[in-house]
Write a protein that holds these residues in place. Sequence first.
Motif, PDB file in Angstrom:
ATOM      1  N   ARG A   1     -29.930 -16.860   8.784  1.00 23.48           N
ATOM      2  CA  ARG A   1     -28.774 -17.192   7.935  1.00 23.48           C
ATOM      3  C   ARG A   1     -27.471 -16.623   8.460  1.00 23.48           C
ATOM      4  O   ARG A   1     -26.420 -17.215   8.285  1.00 23.48           O
ATOM      5  CB  ARG A   1     -29.017 -16.717   6.511  1.00 23.48           C
ATOM      6  CG  ARG A   1     -30.034 -17.558   5.796  1.00 23.48           C
ATOM      7  CD  ARG A   1     -30.178 -17.178   4.342  1.00 23.48           C
ATOM      8  NE  ARG A   1     -31.276 -17.942   3.784  1.00 23.48           N
ATOM      9  CZ  ARG A   1     -32.232 -17.436   3.035  1.00 23.48           C
ATOM     10  NH1 ARG A   1     -32.201 -16.154   2.720  1.00 23.48           N
ATOM     11  NH2 ARG A   1     -33.197 -18.198   2.588  1.00 23.48           N
ATOM     12  N   THR A   2     -27.519 -15.478   9.125  1.00 25.31           N
ATOM     13  CA  THR A   2     -26.297 -14.848   9.624  1.00 25.31           C
ATOM     14  C   THR A   2     -25.948 -15.287  11.044  1.00 25.31           C
ATOM     15  O   THR A   2     -24.990 -14.783  11.623  1.00 25.31           O
ATOM     16  CB  THR A   2     -26.425 -13.310   9.593  1.00 25.31           C
ATOM     17  OG1 THR A   2     -27.516 -12.924  10.435  1.00 25.31           O
ATOM     18  CG2 THR A   2     -26.631 -12.810   8.177  1.00 25.31           C
ATOM     19  N   GLN A   3     -26.717 -16.210  11.607  1.00 29.42           N
ATOM     20  CA  GLN A   3     -26.462 -16.661  12.975  1.00 29.42           C
ATOM     21  C   GLN A   3     -25.374 -17.723  13.063  1.00 29.42           C
ATOM     22  O   GLN A   3     -25.005 -18.131  14.155  1.00 29.42           O
ATOM     23  CB  GLN A   3     -27.753 -17.200  13.606  1.00 29.42           C
ATOM     24  CG  GLN A   3     -28.842 -16.166  13.741  1.00 29.42           C
ATOM     25  CD  GLN A   3     -28.449 -15.023  14.645  1.00 29.42           C
ATOM     26  OE1 GLN A   3     -27.970 -15.224  15.744  1.00 29.42           O
ATOM     27  NE2 GLN A   3     -28.639 -13.808  14.172  1.00 29.42           N
TER      28      GLN A   3
ATOM     29  N   PRO B   1     -22.047 -20.140   5.983  1.00 31.74           N
ATOM     30  CA  PRO B   1     -23.367 -20.496   5.439  1.00 31.74           C
ATOM     31  C   PRO B   1     -23.690 -21.966   5.701  1.00 31.74           C
ATOM     32  O   PRO B   1     -22.874 -22.854   5.445  1.00 31.74           O
ATOM     33  CB  PRO B   1     -23.226 -20.233   3.939  1.00 31.74           C
ATOM     34  CG  PRO B   1     -22.056 -19.310   3.820  1.00 31.74           C
ATOM     35  CD  PRO B   1     -21.138 -19.637   4.963  1.00 31.74           C
TER      36      PRO B   1
ATOM     37  N   ASP C   1     -33.648 -14.450   8.442  1.00 33.31           N
ATOM     38  CA  ASP C   1     -33.032 -13.764   9.575  1.00 33.31           C
ATOM     39  C   ASP C   1     -32.102 -14.657  10.387  1.00 33.31           C
ATOM     40  O   ASP C   1     -31.366 -14.161  11.226  1.00 33.31           O
ATOM     41  CB  ASP C   1     -34.097 -13.141  10.478  1.00 33.31           C
ATOM     42  CG  ASP C   1     -34.988 -14.168  11.141  1.00 33.31           C
ATOM     43  OD1 ASP C   1     -35.249 -15.231  10.546  1.00 33.31           O
ATOM     44  OD2 ASP C   1     -35.443 -13.902  12.270  1.00 33.31           O
TER      45      ASP C   1
ATOM     46  N   HIS D   1     -23.502  -6.158   9.401  1.00 36.29           N
ATOM     47  CA  HIS D   1     -24.227  -7.124   8.574  1.00 36.29           C
ATOM     48  C   HIS D   1     -24.493  -6.484   7.223  1.00 36.29           C
ATOM     49  O   HIS D   1     -24.974  -5.351   7.164  1.00 36.29           O
ATOM     50  CB  HIS D   1     -25.566  -7.530   9.219  1.00 36.29           C
ATOM     51  CG  HIS D   1     -25.411  -8.356  10.446  1.00 36.29           C
ATOM     52  ND1 HIS D   1     -24.967  -9.653  10.430  1.00 36.29           N
ATOM     53  CD2 HIS D   1     -25.645  -8.063  11.746  1.00 36.29           C
ATOM     54  CE1 HIS D   1     -24.933 -10.122  11.652  1.00 36.29           C
ATOM     55  NE2 HIS D   1     -25.339  -9.176  12.472  1.00 36.29           N
ATOM     56  N   ASP D   2     -24.168  -7.211   6.176  1.00 39.69           N
ATOM     57  CA  ASP D   2     -24.409  -6.736   4.813  1.00 39.69           C
ATOM     58  C   ASP D   2     -23.854  -5.336   4.579  1.00 39.69           C
ATOM     59  O   ASP D   2     -24.481  -4.490   3.950  1.00 39.69           O
ATOM     60  CB  ASP D   2     -25.907  -6.777   4.484  1.00 39.69           C
ATOM     61  CG  ASP D   2     -26.462  -8.184   4.545  1.00 39.69           C
ATOM     62  OD1 ASP D   2     -25.735  -9.127   4.151  1.00 39.69           O
ATOM     63  OD2 ASP D   2     -27.618  -8.353   4.979  1.00 39.69           O
TER      64      ASP D   2
END
Length: 178
Positions: A27-29, A33, A25, A145-146
């Motif tokens: 990883r997208t912060q 990457p 949770d 997201h995604d």
Amino acid sequence: MRDVRLREWRVRDAPAVLRAFEAPDLRTQAAWPVVTLKDAEGWIASWAGVGHAFAVTLDDVVVGNVAVVGIDAHDNGWVSYWVVPEARGRGVAVAATELLARWAFEERGLFRLELGHRTNNRASCRVATKAGFLPEGIERGKVRHDGLRYDVERHARLATDPPGADLGSMLRCVPGTP
């Protein structure tokens, strides 16, 4: 929580940053990457000149990040926070966000702090309200997201709000969200 402290990020914190961004949770912060130590060092360096980011420590171990960015001519700033999974549920994010707000109001002279969370992130909503940030409304389809769009609930805290006000018991986050 008295053992929570804020301090400037250091390059030697890169291993802690790398470990933090291994959590699914988190990883997208980051804007890119964070999968190597060099990426983690770049993440730390990326805060220079864009705002004020602080390492959150618990018993001198880095467990999170709080930041205020987007400071404008009206003395408003945008707050963000994250805590590693193993430090969650212990009041760390609330304590760190309160410390950041106190610093932003007293040291930086800001008047209004804003933050937002996806409406399906009840934990983040509890952090915001317990740290004294009042909900102000829903921004529909604000983030993606995604490939999926999510509504965001905006919260704000003013320098004139009472310090340490736990609004969590008085306010509900978005009704009907998990």
